[in-house]
Design a protein around this motif. Structure first.
Motif, PDB file in Angstrom:
ATOM      1  N   ASP A  70      75.509 -63.170 -54.546  1.00 51.65           N
ATOM      2  CA  ASP A  70      75.024 -64.051 -55.616  1.00 51.65           C
ATOM      3  C   ASP A  70      73.504 -64.056 -55.691  1.00 51.65           C
ATOM      4  OD1 ASP A  70      77.629 -65.160 -56.348  1.00 51.65           O
ATOM      5  OD2 ASP A  70      77.554 -66.167 -54.402  1.00 51.65           O
ATOM      6  N   ALA A  71      72.847 -63.705 -54.591  1.00 53.16           N
ATOM      7  CA  ALA A  71      71.388 -63.757 -54.513  1.00 53.16           C
ATOM      8  C   ALA A  71      70.921 -62.794 -53.422  1.00 53.16           C
ATOM      9  CB  ALA A  71      70.923 -65.171 -54.197  1.00 53.16           C
ATOM     10  N   VAL A  72      69.608 -62.554 -53.387  1.00 52.76           N
ATOM     11  CA  VAL A  72      69.040 -61.673 -52.367  1.00 52.76           C
ATOM     12  C   VAL A  72      67.829 -62.334 -51.717  1.00 52.76           C
ATOM     13  CG1 VAL A  72      69.845 -59.481 -53.319  1.00 52.76           C
ATOM     14  CG2 VAL A  72      67.693 -60.428 -54.112  1.00 52.76           C
ATOM     15  N   LEU A  73      67.727 -62.123 -50.401  1.00 51.13           N
ATOM     16  CA  LEU A  73      66.591 -62.607 -49.628  1.00 51.13           C
ATOM     17  C   LEU A  73      65.988 -61.411 -48.910  1.00 51.13           C
ATOM     18  CD1 LEU A  73      64.864 -64.879 -48.256  1.00 51.13           C
ATOM     19  CD2 LEU A  73      66.625 -64.873 -46.452  1.00 51.13           C
ATOM     20  N   PRO A 107      69.040 -63.867 -58.418  1.00 57.08           N
ATOM     21  CA  PRO A 107      67.956 -64.703 -57.901  1.00 57.08           C
ATOM     22  C   PRO A 107      67.529 -64.233 -56.518  1.00 57.08           C
ATOM     23  CG  PRO A 107      70.042 -65.925 -57.994  1.00 57.08           C
ATOM     24  CD  PRO A 107      70.289 -64.588 -58.599  1.00 57.08           C
ATOM     25  N   GLY A 108      66.236 -64.284 -56.267  1.00 61.80           N
ATOM     26  CA  GLY A 108      65.734 -63.771 -54.999  1.00 61.80           C
ATOM     27  C   GLY A 108      64.595 -64.584 -54.426  1.00 61.80           C
ATOM     28  N   ALA A 109      64.298 -64.288 -53.168  1.00 65.05           N
ATOM     29  CA  ALA A 109      63.167 -64.895 -52.467  1.00 65.05           C
ATOM     30  C   ALA A 109      62.636 -63.878 -51.462  1.00 65.05           C
ATOM     31  CB  ALA A 109      63.580 -66.177 -51.759  1.00 65.05           C
ATOM     32  N   VAL A 110      61.360 -64.039 -51.130  1.00 67.19           N
ATOM     33  CA  VAL A 110      60.693 -63.134 -50.197  1.00 67.19           C
ATOM     34  C   VAL A 110      60.028 -63.962 -49.100  1.00 67.19           C
ATOM     35  CG1 VAL A 110      58.862 -61.423 -49.912  1.00 67.19           C
ATOM     36  CG2 VAL A 110      60.230 -61.439 -52.018  1.00 67.19           C
ATOM     37  N   ILE A 111      60.301 -63.578 -47.860  1.00 73.44           N
ATOM     38  CA  ILE A 111      59.583 -64.133 -46.710  1.00 73.44           C
ATOM     39  C   ILE A 111      58.923 -62.953 -46.009  1.00 73.44           C
ATOM     40  CG2 ILE A 111      59.745 -65.346 -44.511  1.00 73.44           C
ATOM     41  CD1 ILE A 111      62.342 -66.647 -45.531  1.00 73.44           C
ATOM     42  N   SER A 112      57.606 -63.020 -45.876  1.00 77.97           N
ATOM     43  CA  SER A 112      56.908 -61.967 -45.142  1.00 77.97           C
ATOM     44  C   SER A 112      56.331 -62.560 -43.865  1.00 77.97           C
ATOM     45  CB  SER A 112      55.806 -61.340 -45.999  1.00 77.97           C
ATOM     46  OG  SER A 112      54.854 -62.306 -46.390  1.00 77.97           O
ATOM     47  N   GLN A 113      56.142 -61.684 -42.879  1.00 81.18           N
ATOM     48  CA  GLN A 113      55.622 -62.136 -41.595  1.00 81.18           C
ATOM     49  C   GLN A 113      54.725 -61.086 -40.988  1.00 81.18           C
ATOM     50  OE1 GLN A 113      56.313 -60.791 -38.405  1.00 81.18           O
ATOM     51  NE2 GLN A 113      57.779 -59.259 -39.081  1.00 81.18           N
ATOM     52  N   SER A 114      53.830 -61.556 -40.141  1.00 81.29           N
ATOM     53  CA  SER A 114      53.004 -60.628 -39.368  1.00 81.29           C
ATOM     54  C   SER A 114      52.469 -61.362 -38.147  1.00 81.29           C
ATOM     55  CB  SER A 114      51.848 -60.079 -40.210  1.00 81.29           C
ATOM     56  OG  SER A 114      50.798 -61.015 -40.298  1.00 81.29           O
ATOM     57  N   PRO A 115      52.073 -60.601 -37.135  1.00 81.01           N
ATOM     58  CA  PRO A 115      51.473 -61.239 -35.973  1.00 81.01           C
ATOM     59  C   PRO A 115      50.062 -61.745 -36.265  1.00 81.01           C
ATOM     60  CG  PRO A 115      51.517 -58.856 -35.692  1.00 81.01           C
ATOM     61  CD  PRO A 115      52.262 -59.168 -36.959  1.00 81.01           C
ATOM     62  N   GLY A 116      49.506 -61.335 -37.378  1.00 79.93           N
ATOM     63  CA  GLY A 116      48.171 -61.760 -37.763  1.00 79.93           C
ATOM     64  C   GLY A 116      48.173 -63.067 -38.541  1.00 79.93           C
ATOM     65  N   ALA A 117      47.001 -63.432 -39.016  1.00 80.17           N
ATOM     66  CA  ALA A 117      46.810 -64.741 -39.640  1.00 80.17           C
ATOM     67  C   ALA A 117      47.249 -64.825 -41.095  1.00 80.17           C
ATOM     68  CB  ALA A 117      45.343 -65.143 -39.536  1.00 80.17           C
ATOM     69  N   PRO A 137      64.775 -62.555 -60.643  1.00 84.96           N
ATOM     70  CA  PRO A 137      64.056 -63.824 -60.799  1.00 84.96           C
ATOM     71  C   PRO A 137      63.731 -64.395 -59.415  1.00 84.96           C
ATOM     72  CG  PRO A 137      66.180 -63.867 -61.959  1.00 84.96           C
ATOM     73  CD  PRO A 137      66.137 -62.636 -61.124  1.00 84.96           C
ATOM     74  N   LEU A 138      62.449 -64.414 -59.083  1.00 83.35           N
ATOM     75  CA  LEU A 138      62.015 -64.804 -57.739  1.00 83.35           C
ATOM     76  C   LEU A 138      61.622 -66.270 -57.670  1.00 83.35           C
ATOM     77  CD1 LEU A 138      59.842 -61.705 -56.857  1.00 83.35           C
ATOM     78  CD2 LEU A 138      61.980 -62.382 -55.753  1.00 83.35           C
ATOM     79  N   LEU A 139      61.999 -66.892 -56.548  1.00 80.38           N
ATOM     80  CA  LEU A 139      61.526 -68.224 -56.244  1.00 80.38           C
ATOM     81  C   LEU A 139      60.007 -68.179 -56.271  1.00 80.38           C
ATOM     82  CD1 LEU A 139      62.108 -71.118 -55.223  1.00 80.38           C
ATOM     83  CD2 LEU A 139      62.138 -70.179 -52.904  1.00 80.38           C
ATOM     84  N   SER A 140      59.397 -69.064 -57.021  1.00 79.26           N
ATOM     85  CA  SER A 140      57.944 -68.973 -57.202  1.00 79.26           C
ATOM     86  C   SER A 140      57.162 -69.338 -55.943  1.00 79.26           C
ATOM     87  CB  SER A 140      57.488 -69.849 -58.368  1.00 79.26           C
ATOM     88  OG  SER A 140      57.800 -71.198 -58.128  1.00 79.26           O
ATOM     89  N   GLN A 141      57.711 -70.195 -55.091  1.00 82.26           N
ATOM     90  CA  GLN A 141      56.995 -70.514 -53.860  1.00 82.26           C
ATOM     91  C   GLN A 141      56.978 -69.282 -52.968  1.00 82.26           C
ATOM     92  OE1 GLN A 141      58.357 -73.775 -51.437  1.00 82.26           O
ATOM     93  NE2 GLN A 141      56.942 -73.260 -49.812  1.00 82.26           N
ATOM     94  N   GLU A 142      55.800 -68.926 -52.506  1.00 82.28           N
ATOM     95  CA  GLU A 142      55.657 -67.773 -51.634  1.00 82.28           C
ATOM     96  C   GLU A 142      55.758 -68.216 -50.180  1.00 82.28           C
ATOM     97  OE1 GLU A 142      51.958 -66.124 -52.973  1.00 82.28           O
ATOM     98  OE2 GLU A 142      52.814 -65.566 -54.900  1.00 82.28           O
ATOM     99  N   ALA A 143      56.311 -67.355 -49.338  1.00 82.09           N
ATOM    100  CA  ALA A 143      56.511 -67.692 -47.923  1.00 82.09           C
ATOM    101  C   ALA A 143      55.867 -66.636 -47.038  1.00 82.09           C
ATOM    102  CB  ALA A 143      57.996 -67.818 -47.621  1.00 82.09           C
ATOM    103  N   TYR A 144      54.818 -67.039 -46.331  1.00 78.10           N
ATOM    104  CA  TYR A 144      54.113 -66.184 -45.387  1.00 78.10           C
ATOM    105  C   TYR A 144      54.237 -66.823 -44.015  1.00 78.10           C
ATOM    106  CZ  TYR A 144      51.838 -65.102 -49.832  1.00 78.10           C
ATOM    107  OH  TYR A 144      51.596 -64.780 -51.131  1.00 78.10           O
TER     108      TYR A 144
END
Length: 191
Positions: A70-73, A107-117, A137-144
């Motif tokens: 139904d959605a993608v993350l 509908p989708g969302a993106v969470i990105s990560q890194s060991p940096g700041a 259609p992406l969730l507008s709130q960004e996640a870092y």
């Protein structure tokens, strides 16, 4: 009461013990109203248009798993200020053949990560650019998620309270976003 939505999770890192995979699992545990399925991308042959008439079984499997969701993350690290090559390949495989993209309208969302700041800022934005083009259609709130390697214990459990609360809130927003978009996508698909 809303139905339980199935979410295909694409982890950008292929490493078995990847922080992105740990983060995806933690997010799923903090968002119990959704059903998450990690869709593996490491076995996908590189996209080659010459193979479209007789696609590899791995492409077919991947496309079917995404289409059934139904959605993608997307949960991904940053490689050289962009997305990992395996993730870009998966996006390309799912977008073809022309006119049959499995991403379209999901509908989708993106969470990105890194060991940096900066938490994978470059990968997050490059990925979002491709997904907008593919009509996700992406969730507008960004996640870092920054300093990500310090957030988990030796057993892979999330041990940072601030990150836990952030992911819980992000999961609630993603759930609401899916409920906003999924009925529209289903109607468009049926038409």
């Amino acid at each position: 009461m809303t139905q339980v939505r199935n979410v295909a999770v694409i982890v950008g890192s292929l490493r078995k013990d990847s922080v992105s995979r740990k983060l995806a699992k933690a997010f799923a545990a903090l968002t119990p109203n959704l059903k998450f399925n990690i869709v593996e991308i490491g076995d996908l042959p590189h996209f080659d248009q010459d193979l479209e008439s007789d696609p590899p079984a791995q492409w077919v499997r991947f496309r079917e798993e995404i289409a059934a969701a139904d959605a993608v993350l997307f949960v991904t690290p940053e490689f050289n200020r962009s997305v990992p090559g395996a993730l870009k390949n998966a996006i390309d495989v799912g977008s073809r053949p022309y006119g049959s993209s499995v991403w379209n309208g999901k509908p989708g969302a993106v969470i990105s990560q890194s060991p940096g700041a900066i938490g994978g800022f470059g990968s997050n934005h490059h990925l979002r650019q491709s997904l907008v083009f593919l009509n996700v259609p992406l969730l507008s709130q960004e996640a870092y998620v920054s300093n990500s390697w310090s957030l988990f214990d030796d057993q892979g459990e999330l041990i940072n309270d601030g990150t836990t609360e952030f992911l819980r809130a992000y999961g609630q927003q993603f759930s609401a976003w899916i409920e906003t978009i999924a009925p529209v996508a289903a109607t468009a698909k049926a038409a």
